[in-house]
Design a protein around this motif. Structure first.
Motif, PDB file in Angstrom:
ATOM      1  N   LEU A   3       0.832  -1.153   0.138  1.00 27.01           N
ATOM      2  CA  LEU A   3      -0.039   0.042   0.002  1.00 27.01           C
ATOM      3  C   LEU A   3       1.043   1.262   0.015  1.00 27.01           C
ATOM      4  O   LEU A   3       1.684   1.280   1.032  1.00 27.01           O
ATOM      5  CB  LEU A   3      -0.874   0.117   1.233  1.00 27.01           C
ATOM      6  CG  LEU A   3      -1.564   1.217   1.467  1.00 27.01           C
ATOM      7  CD1 LEU A   3      -2.811   1.630   0.529  1.00 27.01           C
ATOM      8  CD2 LEU A   3      -2.505   1.169   2.769  1.00 27.01           C
ATOM      9  N   SER A   4       0.789   2.003  -1.149  1.00 28.89           N
ATOM     10  CA  SER A   4       1.828   3.311  -1.199  1.00 28.89           C
ATOM     11  C   SER A   4       0.667   4.412  -1.256  1.00 28.89           C
ATOM     12  O   SER A   4      -0.258   4.531  -2.025  1.00 28.89           O
ATOM     13  CB  SER A   4       2.519   3.019  -2.461  1.00 28.89           C
ATOM     14  OG  SER A   4       1.550   2.999  -3.588  1.00 28.89           O
ATOM     15  N   VAL A   5       1.166   5.328  -0.438  1.00 27.24           N
ATOM     16  CA  VAL A   5       0.376   6.820  -0.621  1.00 27.24           C
ATOM     17  C   VAL A   5       1.163   7.845  -0.860  1.00 27.24           C
ATOM     18  O   VAL A   5       2.365   8.212  -0.278  1.00 27.24           O
ATOM     19  CB  VAL A   5       0.025   6.901   0.832  1.00 27.24           C
ATOM     20  CG1 VAL A   5      -1.128   8.400   1.155  1.00 27.24           C
ATOM     21  CG2 VAL A   5      -0.865   5.775   1.608  1.00 27.24           C
ATOM     22  N   GLY A   6       0.892   8.425  -1.966  1.00 28.64           N
ATOM     23  CA  GLY A   6       1.795   9.817  -2.414  1.00 28.64           C
ATOM     24  C   GLY A   6       1.001  10.950  -1.889  1.00 28.64           C
ATOM     25  O   GLY A   6      -0.189  11.327  -1.909  1.00 28.64           O
ATOM     26  N   VAL A 105       1.573   5.288  -7.270  1.00 28.72           N
ATOM     27  CA  VAL A 105       1.202   5.232  -5.899  1.00 28.72           C
ATOM     28  C   VAL A 105      -0.154   4.418  -6.028  1.00 28.72           C
ATOM     29  O   VAL A 105      -0.890   4.604  -7.037  1.00 28.72           O
ATOM     30  CB  VAL A 105       1.256   6.488  -5.046  1.00 28.72           C
ATOM     31  CG1 VAL A 105       2.562   6.866  -4.834  1.00 28.72           C
ATOM     32  CG2 VAL A 105       0.240   7.471  -5.797  1.00 28.72           C
ATOM     33  N   SER A 106      -0.675   3.938  -4.891  1.00 29.75           N
ATOM     34  CA  SER A 106      -1.992   3.392  -4.464  1.00 29.75           C
ATOM     35  C   SER A 106      -2.860   4.398  -4.623  1.00 29.75           C
ATOM     36  O   SER A 106      -4.087   4.189  -5.057  1.00 29.75           O
ATOM     37  CB  SER A 106      -2.046   2.390  -3.539  1.00 29.75           C
ATOM     38  OG  SER A 106      -0.867   1.360  -3.671  1.00 29.75           O
ATOM     39  N   VAL A 107      -2.731   5.271  -3.495  1.00 27.17           N
ATOM     40  CA  VAL A 107      -3.606   6.362  -3.349  1.00 27.17           C
ATOM     41  C   VAL A 107      -3.193   7.588  -3.305  1.00 27.17           C
ATOM     42  O   VAL A 107      -1.905   7.545  -2.733  1.00 27.17           O
ATOM     43  CB  VAL A 107      -4.487   6.014  -1.987  1.00 27.17           C
ATOM     44  CG1 VAL A 107      -3.702   5.629  -0.828  1.00 27.17           C
ATOM     45  CG2 VAL A 107      -5.518   6.999  -1.672  1.00 27.17           C
ATOM     46  N   ILE A 108      -3.866   8.783  -3.543  1.00 24.83           N
ATOM     47  CA  ILE A 108      -3.336  10.180  -3.387  1.00 24.83           C
ATOM     48  C   ILE A 108      -3.742  10.557  -2.134  1.00 24.83           C
ATOM     49  O   ILE A 108      -5.002  10.869  -1.912  1.00 24.83           O
ATOM     50  CB  ILE A 108      -3.689  11.151  -4.510  1.00 24.83           C
ATOM     51  CG1 ILE A 108      -3.010  10.478  -5.712  1.00 24.83           C
ATOM     52  CG2 ILE A 108      -3.388  12.304  -4.384  1.00 24.83           C
ATOM     53  CD1 ILE A 108      -3.613  11.197  -7.110  1.00 24.83           C
ATOM     54  N   ALA A 109      -2.762  11.146  -1.076  1.00 25.41           N
ATOM     55  CA  ALA A 109      -3.168  11.823  -0.001  1.00 25.41           C
ATOM     56  C   ALA A 109      -2.905  13.460  -0.182  1.00 25.41           C
ATOM     57  O   ALA A 109      -1.629  13.836  -0.427  1.00 25.41           O
ATOM     58  CB  ALA A 109      -2.340  11.558   1.099  1.00 25.41           C
ATOM     59  N   HIS A 110      -3.940  14.192  -0.662  1.00 25.71           N
ATOM     60  CA  HIS A 110      -3.991  15.479  -1.341  1.00 25.71           C
ATOM     61  C   HIS A 110      -3.815  16.755  -0.006  1.00 25.71           C
ATOM     62  O   HIS A 110      -4.970  16.868   0.384  1.00 25.71           O
ATOM     63  CB  HIS A 110      -4.908  15.871  -2.189  1.00 25.71           C
ATOM     64  CG  HIS A 110      -4.836  16.961  -2.894  1.00 25.71           C
ATOM     65  ND1 HIS A 110      -5.620  17.290  -4.048  1.00 25.71           N
ATOM     66  CD2 HIS A 110      -4.257  18.098  -2.722  1.00 25.71           C
ATOM     67  CE1 HIS A 110      -5.211  18.556  -4.539  1.00 25.71           C
ATOM     68  NE2 HIS A 110      -4.458  18.973  -3.617  1.00 25.71           N
ATOM     69  N   VAL A 111      -2.622  17.102   0.242  1.00 23.42           N
ATOM     70  CA  VAL A 111      -2.729  17.946   1.557  1.00 23.42           C
ATOM     71  C   VAL A 111      -3.103  19.136   1.041  1.00 23.42           C
ATOM     72  O   VAL A 111      -2.305  19.797  -0.044  1.00 23.42           O
ATOM     73  CB  VAL A 111      -1.203  17.929   1.958  1.00 23.42           C
ATOM     74  CG1 VAL A 111      -1.155  18.951   3.026  1.00 23.42           C
ATOM     75  CG2 VAL A 111      -0.695  16.516   2.506  1.00 23.42           C
ATOM     76  N   VAL A 112      -3.893  20.063   1.686  1.00 22.64           N
ATOM     77  CA  VAL A 112      -4.272  21.472   1.226  1.00 22.64           C
ATOM     78  C   VAL A 112      -4.106  22.135   2.561  1.00 22.64           C
ATOM     79  O   VAL A 112      -4.341  21.871   3.875  1.00 22.64           O
ATOM     80  CB  VAL A 112      -5.884  21.514   0.881  1.00 22.64           C
ATOM     81  CG1 VAL A 112      -5.953  20.909  -0.495  1.00 22.64           C
ATOM     82  CG2 VAL A 112      -6.580  21.192   1.759  1.00 22.64           C
ATOM     83  N   MET A 198      -7.716   8.454 -11.829  1.00 22.50           N
ATOM     84  CA  MET A 198      -8.582   6.932 -11.559  1.00 22.50           C
ATOM     85  C   MET A 198      -7.980   6.785 -10.177  1.00 22.50           C
ATOM     86  O   MET A 198      -8.775   5.802  -9.533  1.00 22.50           O
ATOM     87  CB  MET A 198      -7.906   6.018 -12.548  1.00 22.50           C
ATOM     88  CG  MET A 198      -8.673   4.865 -12.522  1.00 22.50           C
ATOM     89  SD  MET A 198     -10.696   4.954 -12.812  1.00 22.50           S
ATOM     90  CE  MET A 198     -10.499   4.776 -14.460  1.00 22.50           C
ATOM     91  N   LYS A 199      -7.025   7.437  -9.568  1.00 19.24           N
ATOM     92  CA  LYS A 199      -6.840   6.915  -8.063  1.00 19.24           C
ATOM     93  C   LYS A 199      -7.381   7.269  -7.022  1.00 19.24           C
ATOM     94  O   LYS A 199      -7.948   8.387  -7.149  1.00 19.24           O
ATOM     95  CB  LYS A 199      -5.124   7.259  -7.933  1.00 19.24           C
ATOM     96  CG  LYS A 199      -3.908   6.596  -8.854  1.00 19.24           C
ATOM     97  CD  LYS A 199      -2.751   7.163  -8.206  1.00 19.24           C
ATOM     98  CE  LYS A 199      -1.673   6.617  -9.589  1.00 19.24           C
ATOM     99  NZ  LYS A 199      -1.736   5.228  -9.434  1.00 19.24           N
ATOM    100  N   PRO A 200      -7.763   6.449  -6.245  1.00 19.60           N
ATOM    101  CA  PRO A 200      -8.586   7.149  -5.012  1.00 19.60           C
ATOM    102  C   PRO A 200      -7.867   8.249  -4.124  1.00 19.60           C
ATOM    103  O   PRO A 200      -6.536   8.023  -4.474  1.00 19.60           O
ATOM    104  CB  PRO A 200      -8.568   5.850  -4.181  1.00 19.60           C
ATOM    105  CG  PRO A 200      -8.271   4.429  -4.777  1.00 19.60           C
ATOM    106  CD  PRO A 200      -7.374   5.042  -5.867  1.00 19.60           C
ATOM    107  N   GLU A 201      -8.374   8.921  -3.668  1.00 21.61           N
ATOM    108  CA  GLU A 201      -7.714   9.985  -2.816  1.00 21.61           C
ATOM    109  C   GLU A 201      -8.307  10.384  -1.558  1.00 21.61           C
ATOM    110  O   GLU A 201      -9.647  10.006  -1.241  1.00 21.61           O
ATOM    111  CB  GLU A 201      -7.945  11.200  -3.636  1.00 21.61           C
ATOM    112  CG  GLU A 201      -9.445  11.946  -3.822  1.00 21.61           C
ATOM    113  CD  GLU A 201      -9.396  13.324  -4.609  1.00 21.61           C
ATOM    114  OE1 GLU A 201      -8.395  13.986  -4.733  1.00 21.61           O
ATOM    115  OE2 GLU A 201     -10.505  14.014  -4.432  1.00 21.61           O
ATOM    116  N   VAL A 202      -7.567  10.720  -0.686  1.00 19.50           N
ATOM    117  CA  VAL A 202      -7.885  11.247   0.473  1.00 19.50           C
ATOM    118  C   VAL A 202      -7.602  12.779   0.583  1.00 19.50           C
ATOM    119  O   VAL A 202      -6.263  13.286   0.312  1.00 19.50           O
ATOM    120  CB  VAL A 202      -7.177  10.544   1.772  1.00 19.50           C
ATOM    121  CG1 VAL A 202      -7.522  11.186   3.165  1.00 19.50           C
ATOM    122  CG2 VAL A 202      -7.652   9.002   1.704  1.00 19.50           C
TER     123      VAL A 202
END
Length: 365
Positions: A3-6, A105-112, A198-202
């Motif tokens: 599991l990789s989080v970008g 990566v598996s999922v994007i962690a989008h920091v704002v 297409m990647k899930p995001e948080v």
């Protein structure tokens, strides 16, 4: 399962500070200027799981061990990707290079950035919703370019061409590929395009210390979900500064600090739990004198597929799985006693593994 989080976002929104805190060491350069992070920094972070220590204590008692068996939590790979800027899809800043890192990566962690600090330069950052839209626009533009190339290629297979045309129209209206309703067959047809959207995001809202409490967290999520017209379950609120402070404390002091703040879990736990949720993942457990371990598998996985997370050969050689729920394992005092009172079940190939199942697989030669 890897599991990789970008971790992505505009420069100076708190990405590297969060990354450093998550790793509990300064592996990324958290500097107050754009492009401080040149290469993607990668770190393996254990998934917090209080169930492991409970299983270890039961195992020590049950097997009459002198010490607790080693604990092996599930892990998450965090990738700190350099700050993108407007025009990244056209090569602005260091954009093209880092867009390619996101594909992996598996999922994007989008920091704002949802904090104010006069000492931290705003590089392209305005408001949290505009920050988010800036990055999304760059990812969408990059995907539109990929889709157009696919459509222009005369050798593109019919189904892929049809799906690419459908996605091009949707993305052109500002929609992410992840939010476009596609069949399994349609998704399979465009898998090799590695579309960014297409990647899930948080969406990670980085707030100030004064706003880091349960009531404010819920209010922030509600407000920004409405502003961005997105579901609330995609958001998580953290305070990178507090996570940095927590990183220097031992477990006991961390819990005391969080209690003082009125927060039930650290930002790390919130973020990992949210990524698990977005990816549809669960953890099953194994316990013995050699180790007590958490394994990650997809929600809905059959027992043989879960066994394959331990070793791929186990899928073909699977015979049975002895399954005890975590609650039953703890309340009865371990595997032997659970078996004696009928709480251990032998399950076959059709059994769907549940989060917290304590499993011993029976594998053939």
């Amino acid at each position: 399962m890897n599991l990789s989080v970008g971790i992505v976002g505009l420069p100076n929104v708190g990405k590297s500070t969060l990354f450093n805190a998550l790793l509990k060491k300064q592996q990324a350069l958290a500097a107050n200027y754009p492009f401080a992070t040149i290469e993607p920094n990668v770190g393996i972070v254990p998934v917090p799981d209080s169930r492991l220590i409970q299983l270890a204590e039961i195992t020590r008692t049950e097997d009459k061990l002198a010490a607790l068996p080693p604990l092996k939590p599930a892990t998450v790979e965090f990738v700190d990707i350099a700050g993108l800027v407007k025009g990244a899809s056209e090569g602005a800043g260091l954009g093209n290079k880092f867009l390619s890192h996101i594909r992996e990566v598996s999922v994007i962690a989008h920091v704002v950035r949802a904090f104010e600090d006069a000492d931290v330069i705003r590089e392209g950052s305005t408001t949290p919703d505009e920050d988010y839209q800036t990055i999304q626009t760059e990812l969408i533009i990059a995907d539109l370019q990929t889709l157009q190339k696919t459509l222009d290629n005369r050798k593109t297979e019919h189904t892929k061409h049809t799906v690419a045309k459908k996605l091009l129209a949707e993305l052109d209206s500002g929609k992410r590929a992840y939010d476009v309703l596609l069949t399994i067959e349609e998704k399979d047809a465009i898998t090799d395009l590695f579309l960014l959207t297409m990647k899930p995001e948080v969406i990670v809202l980085n707030v100030t210390e004064s706003e880091y409490n349960e009531s404010t967290i819920l209010e922030r999520i509600s407000n920004y979900a409405k502003a961005l017209s997105l579901p609330e379950d995609r958001f998580v609120v953290i305070c990178a500064k507090i996570e940095s402070d927590l990183a220097g404390l031992d477990e006991s002091d961390q819990q005391s600090y969080l209690a003082e703040l009125g927060v039930g879990a650290s930002g790390l736990e919130r973020l990992i739990n949210k990524t698990y949720e977005q990816l549809g993942l669960i953890s099953f457990l194994t316990a013995g004198e050699k180790e007590v371990r958490a394994w990650t598998t997809k929600k809905g996985s059959s027992a043989p597929l879960a066994a394959g997370e331990i070793h791929t050969d186990f899928i073909k050689k699977f015979i049975k799985a002895e399954v005890i729920s975590f609650e039953d394992y703890i309340s009865t005092g371990g595997r032997k006693k659970a078996s004696e009172v009928g709480k251990a079940r032998l399950e076959g190939k059709d059994y769907i593994v549940k989060d917290g199942d304590v499993i011993e697989f029976k594998i053939g030669a």
